[in-house]
Scaffold this motif. Structure first.
Motif, PDB file in Angstrom:
ATOM      1  N   ASN B 477       9.754  95.354 -85.736  1.00  0.00           N
ATOM      2  CA  ASN B 477       9.145  95.491 -87.061  1.00  0.00           C
ATOM      3  C   ASN B 477      10.191  95.142 -88.108  1.00  0.00           C
ATOM      4  OD1 ASN B 477      10.163  98.097 -85.993  1.00  0.00           O
ATOM      5  ND2 ASN B 477      10.023  98.624 -88.144  1.00  0.00           N
ATOM      6  N   SER B 478       9.703  94.723 -89.240  1.00  0.00           N
ATOM      7  CA  SER B 478      10.629  94.231 -90.259  1.00  0.00           C
ATOM      8  C   SER B 478      11.473  95.364 -90.825  1.00  0.00           C
ATOM      9  CB  SER B 478       9.855  93.573 -91.395  1.00  0.00           C
ATOM     10  OG  SER B 478      10.747  93.260 -92.443  1.00  0.00           O
ATOM     11  N   ASN B 479      12.755  95.067 -91.029  1.00  0.00           N
ATOM     12  CA  ASN B 479      13.627  96.072 -91.646  1.00  0.00           C
ATOM     13  C   ASN B 479      13.423  96.140 -93.158  1.00  0.00           C
ATOM     14  OD1 ASN B 479      15.205  93.925 -92.713  1.00  0.00           O
ATOM     15  ND2 ASN B 479      16.391  93.845 -90.822  1.00  0.00           N
ATOM     16  N   LEU B 480      12.516  95.312 -93.667  1.00  0.00           N
ATOM     17  CA  LEU B 480      12.178  95.424 -95.093  1.00  0.00           C
ATOM     18  C   LEU B 480      11.130  96.515 -95.329  1.00  0.00           C
ATOM     19  CD1 LEU B 480      13.664  92.690 -95.206  1.00  0.00           C
ATOM     20  CD2 LEU B 480      11.854  91.850 -96.670  1.00  0.00           C
ATOM     21  N   ASN B 481      10.477  96.916 -94.246  1.00  0.00           N
ATOM     22  CA  ASN B 481       9.325  97.797 -94.402  1.00  0.00           C
ATOM     23  C   ASN B 481       9.672  99.159 -95.006  1.00  0.00           C
ATOM     24  OD1 ASN B 481       7.606  95.899 -93.486  1.00  0.00           O
ATOM     25  ND2 ASN B 481       7.177  96.846 -91.518  1.00  0.00           N
ATOM     26  N   PHE B 482       8.700  99.702 -95.694  1.00  0.00           N
ATOM     27  CA  PHE B 482       8.855 101.021 -96.302  1.00  0.00           C
ATOM     28  C   PHE B 482       8.225 102.117 -95.442  1.00  0.00           C
ATOM     29  CE2 PHE B 482       8.842  98.677-100.583  1.00  0.00           C
ATOM     30  CZ  PHE B 482      10.224  98.629-100.605  1.00  0.00           C
ATOM     31  N   GLN B 548       5.439 108.766 -92.585  1.00  0.00           N
ATOM     32  CA  GLN B 548       6.882 108.831 -92.821  1.00  0.00           C
ATOM     33  C   GLN B 548       7.369 107.494 -93.384  1.00  0.00           C
ATOM     34  OE1 GLN B 548       8.588 111.773 -92.282  1.00  0.00           O
ATOM     35  NE2 GLN B 548       6.489 112.479 -91.912  1.00  0.00           N
ATOM     36  N   LEU B 549       8.213 107.583 -94.384  1.00  0.00           N
ATOM     37  CA  LEU B 549       8.733 106.370 -95.015  1.00  0.00           C
ATOM     38  C   LEU B 549      10.203 106.158 -94.655  1.00  0.00           C
ATOM     39  CD1 LEU B 549       7.056 106.860 -98.485  1.00  0.00           C
ATOM     40  CD2 LEU B 549       6.246 105.511 -96.556  1.00  0.00           C
ATOM     41  N   THR B 550      10.652 104.947 -94.831  1.00  0.00           N
ATOM     42  CA  THR B 550      12.015 104.594 -94.399  1.00  0.00           C
ATOM     43  C   THR B 550      13.048 104.930 -95.475  1.00  0.00           C
ATOM     44  OG1 THR B 550      11.798 102.377 -95.299  1.00  0.00           O
ATOM     45  CG2 THR B 550      11.176 102.684 -92.985  1.00  0.00           C
ATOM     46  N   HIS B 551      14.280 104.940 -95.035  1.00  0.00           N
ATOM     47  CA  HIS B 551      15.403 105.101 -95.954  1.00  0.00           C
ATOM     48  C   HIS B 551      15.312 104.043 -97.063  1.00  0.00           C
ATOM     49  CE1 HIS B 551      19.585 105.946 -97.113  1.00  0.00           C
ATOM     50  NE2 HIS B 551      19.715 104.647 -97.222  1.00  0.00           N
ATOM     51  N   ARG B 552      14.945 102.810 -96.664  1.00  0.00           N
ATOM     52  CA  ARG B 552      14.882 101.725 -97.649  1.00  0.00           C
ATOM     53  C   ARG B 552      13.903 102.060 -98.771  1.00  0.00           C
ATOM     54  NH1 ARG B 552      12.480  96.284 -98.559  1.00  0.00           N
ATOM     55  NH2 ARG B 552      14.157  95.073 -99.522  1.00  0.00           N
ATOM     56  N   TYR B 553      12.785 102.691 -98.415  1.00  0.00           N
ATOM     57  CA  TYR B 553      11.819 103.049 -99.451  1.00  0.00           C
ATOM     58  C   TYR B 553      12.478 103.955-100.494  1.00  0.00           C
ATOM     59  CZ  TYR B 553       7.983 105.014-102.007  1.00  0.00           C
ATOM     60  OH  TYR B 553       7.191 105.406-103.041  1.00  0.00           O
ATOM     61  N   TYR B 554      13.163 104.976-100.029  1.00  0.00           N
ATOM     62  CA  TYR B 554      13.718 105.961-100.967  1.00  0.00           C
ATOM     63  C   TYR B 554      14.866 105.389-101.795  1.00  0.00           C
ATOM     64  CZ  TYR B 554      10.754 109.321 -98.650  1.00  0.00           C
ATOM     65  OH  TYR B 554       9.655 109.974 -98.166  1.00  0.00           O
TER      66      TYR B 554
END
Lengths: 344, 574
Positions: B477-482, B548-554
């Motif tokens: 899965n993309s590491n851009l994802n939120f 659950q959201l990713t670190h990138r989202y926050y």
């Protein structure tokens, strides 16, 4: 290639999982020994109602020791109502199983039964518990302890494991942060095994490093979610130094005190010497300072040289910074991501 | 609003020769001044409320000749010069201080009049620059406006097709002058009834290029005179054709459509000639006596004129783009690329347009049952007249044909299928297809959307965005994802095969805008490196569904900012 890729490569080298091939013999022995222990206890009227892994194998923080044996921490549990008043009585049944199977140095230690396998690099610890309504009590006492020192002591082995595995405090990619914490525990253990003499290393307990790192963990991911184990490790070590674990004793001497975060809440370093505390503090301070230098250094090869001096030869020094050293393609970690979130 | 006496008093104190109307009924003030020895009078009609820059009109404007930014209007038999000091809507006026607003406006009016009167060359250049606006001042606005599809502006004869009766809007409500070099003939036949049985010929027109021009006349009565002077500015070659070829026509109605370069660019305008009987095209003062002459509104209807006015880029007309995915994101992308001027757009999608799609897709219901790709192609051709968008039912993986792919300047993938997108990328690498690719997708619950631009041979590729941040190997899965992977984010209303991800048309549009912007910047060569861009939305709905959201989202705080796609740990391009 980034320094993080080097850390991942290093971690892959030192980590020890129960399913790893290096661990295959130990796992097979563990299964076989457990079978014999269960049979013996059952014959004596103490049927095992539960068994579980304890220690680093249960929390995925185990590391390969550069020299020493593999450890197995296999807990066995009998029913509260079946248990005799004298806990050592049951531990003697277990030690006999180990002795009959050719283990050497089999001993009844205060918290467990322990032995080394004669023909394998394998060290086994078997703590014994009795259980009632989810409450566990550890069988405490040596072979020849006085009666007052042979007790069933209230304990929470699963609570400790769950505390280590807990990720509820991490916001965003919580699993990745928990995994970074566990990598840091492994880095700390490997650092200890390389930097301390064998005698002292054994006294800088793994569980203490695990608890200190958990309490002081400083995750580090960049804004894109990419982990930096180097910075997280430096920051966590720094926080461990400032975490009030080390009590100054005067004359540049220290005592270390780390309480278990779950029952029975005891000091892991209870009875530990000033020498251990002092060495631990000073080497941890030196580690922090060296990690600062690694962070300041921009050249990847020089960074790896510094880290090799910290962790030993398992932290490889690349011959060049070229693309040739890039991680191999398509080593997918899972077969499929169930339920991707993408649409268009 | 201040009373008239206060205003007069205020302006007097400020040194203006100001007086109010002697008749109390009219709330008018007059300011007299001298510019370059000429007496000038400015008139202001008081209003109850200041809603824009206060207006001063020039008395007896014809006494000053043609002045730039002054148009002549008649009111109750009197002529007034309307002075254009600004785009009135663009000026923010201090309406709570009316005296200051009046003084400021008066000064602006005086300044522009002074410049026009004292600097004849500037005045002439400004009159020419504003030729088009000034021409409108003498146009007969009640006449049917003509749409002209000419591109070149060369001398030629054109049929003028009459507007459709009882048609008040759309192209069919205009007279249509379609030249031979027009590239709209297909559309014209399809949509604008250019079959002469439907739209009979209203008369003959000539397109007449001029080599120079005098400023537009101030009054309609001056048109004949102005026309004769304009004929002096026709090229000799054209003059010859005009006399020998078109001068022999015999008709009761003609249009002459002029074009000429002025300081603001090429301008077009039209004169209509009407006579009671058939006569030759008037080319002399004597011939002109038979004719009634009107200036009539003309609108140029070619892509060189329409596209830039709408913000499109003509340079993009010949770039070839493949768009795979005609869903809610793809549909918006197709629309935005077409509005930016992309004409060669091939759209691929095998899905049919269904009722389920109505609320987040760009297509109207009339396309229900048609494939989305074909529906989009059809719709785009209708809306963007020079678009050659066309649809196909082929899927992304069917497009793994090297030669075909190489024919595109850009491939845009908007299908939201990471597996197919990675498979396609593998094909591009293995077969050395060096065509840039944009991948775009959005995430459920309105948390955001993403786009990547993968330029071959540049640092950064799609696989950089699939690098597992934990292992640094390629992930799934993309590491851009939120949204964190391995969660069930689909909603199921009707059983297997009916799952869908929850997002609305706004999310689709935002994602598409971002991807389209990336595409246009790349095609305009403003962006030359592999890039990524994301927008971040609220986590309200995700939280409500325990997602659950990713670190990138926050951590993410750079919505819509274009960043480098390159990750130095990528095995493909690192």
């Amino acid at each position: 290639m980034s320094i993080q890729a080097k850390f991942i490569k290093f971690h892959d080298k030192i980590k020890l999982g129960r399913e790893d091939t290096e661990y295959k013999n130990a796992r097979e022995k563990d299964d076989s020994i457990l079978k014999d222990v269960k049979k013996a206890l059952k014959e004596e009227g103490y049927p095992v109602i539960e068994d579980f892994l304890q220690g680093s194998q249960s929390t995925a923080t185990a590391v390969k020791h550069p020299v020493d044996d593999f450890d197995i921490d296999r807990s066995v549990v009998i029913a509260f109502d079946d248990a005799p008043d004298d806990p050592v009585k049951v531990k003697k049944i277990i030690i006999k199983v180990l002795e009959d199977r050719g283990f050497k140095n089999a001993k009844i230690k205060k918290p467990c039964v322990t032995a080394d396998y004669a023909s394998l690099s394998l060290h086994i610890d078997i703590p014994l518990y009795r259980e009632q309504n989810g409450e566990y009590e550890l069988a405490v006492g040596k072979k020849n302890s006085k009666d007052e020192n042979k007790i069933w002591s209230s304990s929470d082995p699963k609570g400790l494991r769950d505390w280590i595995n807990n990720k509820d405090d991490y916001i965003g990619s919580a699993i990745d942060k928990l995994k970074q914490y566990k990598r840091i525990v492994r880095y700390l253990k490997r650092w200890r095994d390389v930097k301390f003499s064998n005698d002292v290393a054994k006294k800088v307990f793994s569980i203490a490093l695990t608890v200190m790192a958990k309490e002081q963990f400083k995750p580090n991911f960049d804004e894109n979610g990419k982990a930096s184990d180097l910075i997280a490790f430096r920051d966590t070590v720094g926080a461990m130094l400032n975490g009030f674990y080390f009590g100054y004793q005067g004359s540049d001497q220290y005592k270390v005190l780390v309480n278990l975060p779950t029952s029975p809440w005891r000091d892991i370093f209870d009875g530990s010497s000033v020498n251990t505390g002092t060495q631990f503090y000073k080497k941890l301070t030196a580690l922090k300072s060296k990690l600062d230098k690694v962070i300041e250094e921009e050249d990847l090869i020089k960074q790896c040289r510094l880290l090799n001096a910290i962790f030993g030869d398992d932290f490889e020094i690349p011959s060049s910074s070229s693309k040739a050293s890039t991680i191999a393609k398509a080593t997918y970690v899972t077969a499929g991501a169930a339920g991707t979130s993408q649409g268009a | 609003m201040a009373d008239i006496d206060s205003i007069v008093q205020y302006l007097l104190e400020k040194g203006f020769n100001c007086q109010k109307s002697p008749i109390d009924l009219f709330k008018i003030i007059s300011v007299k001044l001298t510019i370059s020895s000429k007496p000038v009078e400015l008139i202001h009609f008081l209003t109850d409320e200041i809603t824009g820059l206060p207006i001063f009109s020039l008395s007896s404007p014809t006494e000053y000749g043609q002045l730039a930014h002054v148009s002549i209007n008649k009111f109750m038999g009197y002529e007034f010069g309307s002075i254009c000091v600004n785009d009135r809507d663009s000026v923010s006026v201090n309406f709570s201080m009316p005296l200051l607003a009046i003084e400021e406006s008066l000064n602006r009016h005086i300044a522009i009049l002074t410049k026009s009167i004292t600097d004849p060359e500037w005045n002439r250049q400004e009159l020419l620059r504003e030729f088009s606006s000034n021409w409108l001042g003498v146009c007969d606005i009640k006449s049917k406006q003509i749409l002209l599809t000419s591109a070149s502006g060369k001398l030629e004869e054109v049929d003028v097709l009459r507007s459709l009766a009882n048609c008040d809007y759309g192209v069919n409500s205009y007279h249509l002058a379609q030249t031979k070099d027009s590239d709209l003939s297909v559309i014209a036949r399809l949509h604008w009834n250019t079959n002469k049985a439907d739209r009979p010929i209203a008369g003959k027109a000539i397109i007449l290029p001029l080599i120079d021009v005098e400023p537009a006349p101030l009054k309609k009565e001056d048109l004949k005179c102005w026309y004769l002077s304009a004929l002096l500015n026709v090229k000799n070659d054209d003059k010859k054709i005009l006399n020998e070829q078109y001068g022999r026509w015999s008709s009761r109605e003609y249009w002459i459509i002029f074009n000429v370069e002025v300081p603001s660019g090429k301008t077009w305008f039209c004169l209509h000639f009407q006579a009671k009987q058939k006569h030759q095209l008037p080319l002399t003062a004597k011939q002109l006596e038979h004719w009634k002459v009107k200036a009539i509104p003309l609108r140029l209807f070619n892509k060189e004129n329409v596209l830039p006015r709408g913000g499109a880029n003509l340079d993009l007309a010949y770039r070839r783009v493949a768009l795979i995915g005609a869903g809610s994101v793809g549909g918006e992308i197709a629309h935005k690329l077409s509005s930016a001027g992309i004409q060669h757009l091939d759209i691929f999608d095998s899905d049919f347009y269904s009722i389920d799609n109505l609320y987040r897709h760009i297509l109207p219901e009339e396309f229900l049952g048609l494939t989305k790709a074909h529906g989009l192609g059809w719709q785009l051709q209708r809306q963007f007249l020079w678009s050659q968008a066309k649809g196909s039912r082929r899927k992304l993986l069917d497009l793994r044909k090297r030669q075909e792919l190489l024919s595109y300047d850009l491939i845009i993938i908007a299908i939201g299928s990471p597996t197919h997108e990675r498979l396609f990328k593998e094909y591009l690498i293995e077969n050395e297809v060096d065509v840039p690719v944009i991948n775009t997708w959005l995430e459920g619950f309105g948390v955001g959307g993403h786009a990547t631009l993968d330029i071959p041979d540049a640092k950064g590729c799609l696989l950089c965005s699939y690098l597992c941040q934990e292992t640094l190997a390629r992930g799934l899965n993309s590491n851009l994802n939120f949204i964190e992977a391995n969660q069930n984010v689909t909603i199921n209303l009707a059983g297997c095969g009916e799952q869908f991800i929850s997002y609305g048309a706004i999310c689709s549009a935002q994602t598409a805008l971002m991807a389209s912007d990336l595409a246009i910047k790349f095609l305009e060569e403003k962006l030359t490196t592999s890039s990524k861009v994301s927008w971040k939305g609220s986590d309200h709905d995700a939280k409500g569904n325990n997602i659950q959201l990713t670190h990138r989202y926050y951590q993410f705080s750079e919505s819509l900012q274009i960043k480098s796609l390159h990750d130095k740990d990528c095995d493909a391009c690192g």
